[in-house]
Scaffold this active site. Sequence first.
Site, PDB file in Angstrom:
ATOM      1  N   ASP A  42       0.788  -1.239   0.000  1.00 22.16           N
ATOM      2  CA  ASP A  42       0.000   0.000   0.000  1.00 22.16           C
ATOM      3  C   ASP A  42       0.822   1.293   0.000  1.00 22.16           C
ATOM      4  O   ASP A  42       0.472   2.264   0.684  1.00 22.16           O
ATOM      5  CB  ASP A  42      -0.967   0.021   1.193  1.00 22.16           C
ATOM      6  CG  ASP A  42      -1.902  -1.174   1.212  1.00 22.16           C
ATOM      7  OD1 ASP A  42      -2.039  -1.853   0.183  1.00 22.16           O
ATOM      8  OD2 ASP A  42      -2.492  -1.441   2.272  1.00 22.16           O
ATOM      9  N   MET A  86      -1.382  -2.526  10.633  1.00 21.37           N
ATOM     10  CA  MET A  86      -2.567  -3.003   9.925  1.00 21.37           C
ATOM     11  C   MET A  86      -2.156  -3.905   8.754  1.00 21.37           C
ATOM     12  O   MET A  86      -1.937  -5.091   8.932  1.00 21.37           O
ATOM     13  CB  MET A  86      -3.409  -1.806   9.468  1.00 21.37           C
ATOM     14  CG  MET A  86      -3.966  -1.010  10.642  1.00 21.37           C
ATOM     15  SD  MET A  86      -4.708   0.571  10.178  1.00 21.37           S
ATOM     16  CE  MET A  86      -6.103   0.054   9.225  1.00 21.37           C
ATOM     17  N   CYS A  87      -2.063  -3.345   7.564  1.00 23.96           N
ATOM     18  CA  CYS A  87      -1.835  -4.148   6.360  1.00 23.96           C
ATOM     19  C   CYS A  87      -0.467  -4.814   6.329  1.00 23.96           C
ATOM     20  O   CYS A  87      -0.335  -5.953   5.878  1.00 23.96           O
ATOM     21  CB  CYS A  87      -2.063  -3.295   5.119  1.00 23.96           C
ATOM     22  SG  CYS A  87      -3.755  -2.644   5.043  1.00 23.96           S
ATOM     23  N   VAL A  88       0.568  -4.118   6.784  1.00 23.09           N
ATOM     24  CA  VAL A  88       1.910  -4.707   6.789  1.00 23.09           C
ATOM     25  C   VAL A  88       1.941  -5.910   7.738  1.00 23.09           C
ATOM     26  O   VAL A  88       2.364  -7.006   7.362  1.00 23.09           O
ATOM     27  CB  VAL A  88       2.975  -3.657   7.171  1.00 23.09           C
ATOM     28  CG1 VAL A  88       4.332  -4.302   7.400  1.00 23.09           C
ATOM     29  CG2 VAL A  88       3.072  -2.583   6.088  1.00 23.09           C
ATOM     30  N   THR A 100      -0.319  -8.924   6.532  1.00 25.00           N
ATOM     31  CA  THR A 100       0.287  -9.650   5.413  1.00 25.00           C
ATOM     32  C   THR A 100       1.473 -10.478   5.888  1.00 25.00           C
ATOM     33  O   THR A 100       1.626 -11.641   5.503  1.00 25.00           O
ATOM     34  CB  THR A 100       0.695  -8.659   4.312  1.00 25.00           C
ATOM     35  OG1 THR A 100      -0.488  -7.957   3.877  1.00 25.00           O
ATOM     36  CG2 THR A 100       1.331  -9.360   3.125  1.00 25.00           C
TER      37      THR A 100
END
Length: 192
Positions: free
Chosen positions: A15, A120-122, A125
């Site tokens: 992102d 969050m996203c890091v 994943t």
Amino acid sequence: MTETPLPVQALIVVDVQKDGVTGAGAVPAADVLLDRTAGLLARARRAGAVVVHLQNDGAPGSGDEPATPGWALHLPVVAGLRESVIRKTRDDGFAGTSLGAVLTDAGVEALAVCGVMSEMCVQATARTALELGYRVVLPYDAHATHDVPAAPGISGAVPAAVVSRVAAWAISADADVTTPASAVRFAAPPGA
């Protein structure tokens, strides 16, 4: 970390979109994040590693709403056999996407994860990558987030750097979170 980590065969750029690294919505020290990520990208490409740019499709009205200026990836993509963009709608880059298949098809066993937002996203994943059996390197200086605002009666503000470190530390028993981006080495995957 005093020793150089083993090479990884893939780089997952999470992102790194205009909304998160430029203007009012930028994470603190976005320039450092972009510099470290660009260095990782250059080395991954030279080595023939798999490069996947995850691009979040945000909700209507959000800074990363599809087809808006903030949704665009900030760093150039060199599309090809080993570099691609995978769009996602959840924090976890594996959830409902082809990321797992891309890595499996190339024979990737180890990967590095960088980008935004650390907690969050890091992290989501990286956690799934660990659960799937990948060796994961999360360079401590190549992921970032925002400050957590103060919560009256609970705590003061938490600086972004602390939030990022805690997010990484939460997976540190299984992932390498002490290596700087400059020490990450890449190699072509066996299936490439």
